[in-house]
Design a protein around this motif. Structure first.
Motif, mmCIF file in Angstrom:
data_model
loop_
_atom_site.group_PDB
_atom_site.id
_atom_site.type_symbol
_atom_site.label_atom_id
_atom_site.label_comp_id
_atom_site.label_asym_id
_atom_site.label_seq_id
_atom_site.Cartn_x
_atom_site.Cartn_y
_atom_site.Cartn_z
ATOM 1 N N GLY A 1 -13.862 7.658 4.071
ATOM 2 C CA GLY A 1 -13.896 8.684 5.120
ATOM 3 C C GLY A 1 -13.675 8.127 6.515
ATOM 4 N N SER B 1 0.832 -1.214 0.000
ATOM 5 C CA SER B 1 0.000 0.000 0.000
ATOM 6 C C SER B 1 0.863 1.258 0.000
ATOM 7 C CB SER B 1 -0.879 0.002 1.248
ATOM 8 O OG SER B 1 -0.059 0.100 2.401
ATOM 9 N N GLU B 2 0.212 2.370 -0.302
ATOM 10 C CA GLU B 2 0.868 3.675 -0.184
ATOM 11 C C GLU B 2 1.205 3.940 1.290
ATOM 12 O OE1 GLU B 2 1.793 5.717 -2.642
ATOM 13 O OE2 GLU B 2 1.006 4.371 -4.168
ATOM 14 N N PRO C 1 -4.576 5.115 5.953
ATOM 15 C CA PRO C 1 -5.254 5.614 4.755
ATOM 16 C C PRO C 1 -6.684 6.010 5.080
ATOM 17 C CG PRO C 1 -5.246 3.222 4.726
ATOM 18 C CD PRO C 1 -4.504 3.636 5.972
ATOM 19 N N ALA D 1 -5.124 9.249 -1.699
ATOM 20 C CA ALA D 1 -4.742 9.279 -3.116
ATOM 21 C C ALA D 1 -5.133 10.607 -3.749
ATOM 22 C CB ALA D 1 -5.416 8.134 -3.855
ATOM 23 N N VAL E 1 -0.871 11.035 -2.624
ATOM 24 C CA VAL E 1 0.278 10.253 -2.141
ATOM 25 C C VAL E 1 0.955 9.462 -3.257
ATOM 26 C CG1 VAL E 1 -1.111 8.230 -1.437
ATOM 27 C CG2 VAL E 1 1.027 8.769 -0.226
ATOM 28 N N VAL F 1 -3.130 9.245 4.909
ATOM 29 C CA VAL F 1 -2.714 9.070 3.520
ATOM 30 C C VAL F 1 -3.953 9.113 2.634
ATOM 31 C CG1 VAL F 1 -1.803 7.320 1.937
ATOM 32 C CG2 VAL F 1 -0.661 7.708 4.118
#
Ligand SMILES: Cc1cc2nc3c(=O)[nH]c(=O)nc-3n(C[C@H](O)[C@H](O)[C@H](O)COP(=O)(O)O)c2cc1C
Length: 199
Positions: free
Chosen positions: A84, A15-16, A80, A114, A146, A112
């Motif tokens: 929400g 993942s980011e 992340p 996107a 990100v 984080v």
């Protein structure tokens, strides 16, 4: 010198959040007031969701992570924004562990997104402290867009990356200061007695 655990809250492999967690771990490993920076990636699902009984292997994993959290002086949570919200694996951590692992220790929240999100996980985590008595720093970090930063690529957004890199250093310096300061609180803390949970 402080021992820090970085928890990444995404359920996604590679993942980011893990990318950002690794970048933070590297910064901490070079910090002159940091002894160790270890990563827990919740996407491996090694930790079971909270339930009333566990298999032997699940219990062993719970105890392995417990000892890592207990020997940590400070935490970074890289989370992340998902619909929400904070992903379930991250909230589960606060069902499995509480005051004994987190009590009166500082934590830096880093979210984080996107795109241009990232505020909701900060608010949600700030409201998740009652029984664990974790102490969130007033500073937090939001890594927006990100996918365009910290990839080690030429076409990355270098301005945003430089800003977030400096801002990360700034927040980590505070984390180390709070970590030093809160050791005194834990060393002199009264017994919880009848007040095992927060009100
Ligand atoms: C189930 C799901 C829900 C998501 N919801 C949001 C959201 O509410 N806000 C947002 O900014 N990004 C959202 N995203 C995109 C994430 O920002 C993106 O996946 C980003 O890379 C961070 O997640 P990661 O750590 O899993 O990579 C969502 C992604 C997934 C998989």
């Amino acid at each position: 010198m402080n021992n820090v655990t970085i928890v990444t809250g995404s359920h996604r492999r590679d993942s980011e959040s893990v990318k950002i967690g690794r970048m933070i771990a590297e910064k901490l490993q070079h910090h002159d007031n940091c002894q160790s920076a270890e990563l827990i990636d919740l996407s491996d699902f090694a930790l079971p969701y909270w339930k009333e009984s566990y298999s032997e292997s699940e219990q062993a994993e719970i105890e392995r992570v417990r000892s890592q959290l207990q020997r940590s002086d400070a935490f970074v949570f890289v989370i992340p924004e998902w619909n929400g919200m904070v992903p379930a694996a991250m909230k589960n951590l606060f069902l499995l562990y509480s005051t004994a692992e987190f009590g009166h220790k500082p934590a830096l929240i880093a979210s984080v997104s996107a795109s241009i999100g990232g505020t909701y996980p900060i608010n949600e985590m700030r409201a998740t402290y009652k029984n664990s008595r974790i102490c969130y720093l007033p500073e937090h970090l939001i890594y927006r867009d990100v996918g365009t930063i910290f990839n080690g690529k030429k076409n990355d957004n270098k301005d945003a990356e430089a800003y977030m890199s400096e801002r990360t250093d700034f927040a980590l310096n505070y984390l180390m200061l709070y970590s030093d300061a809160l050791k005194k609180v834990r060393d002199n803390a009264p017994e919880y007695g009848d007040f095992g949970n927060g009100m």
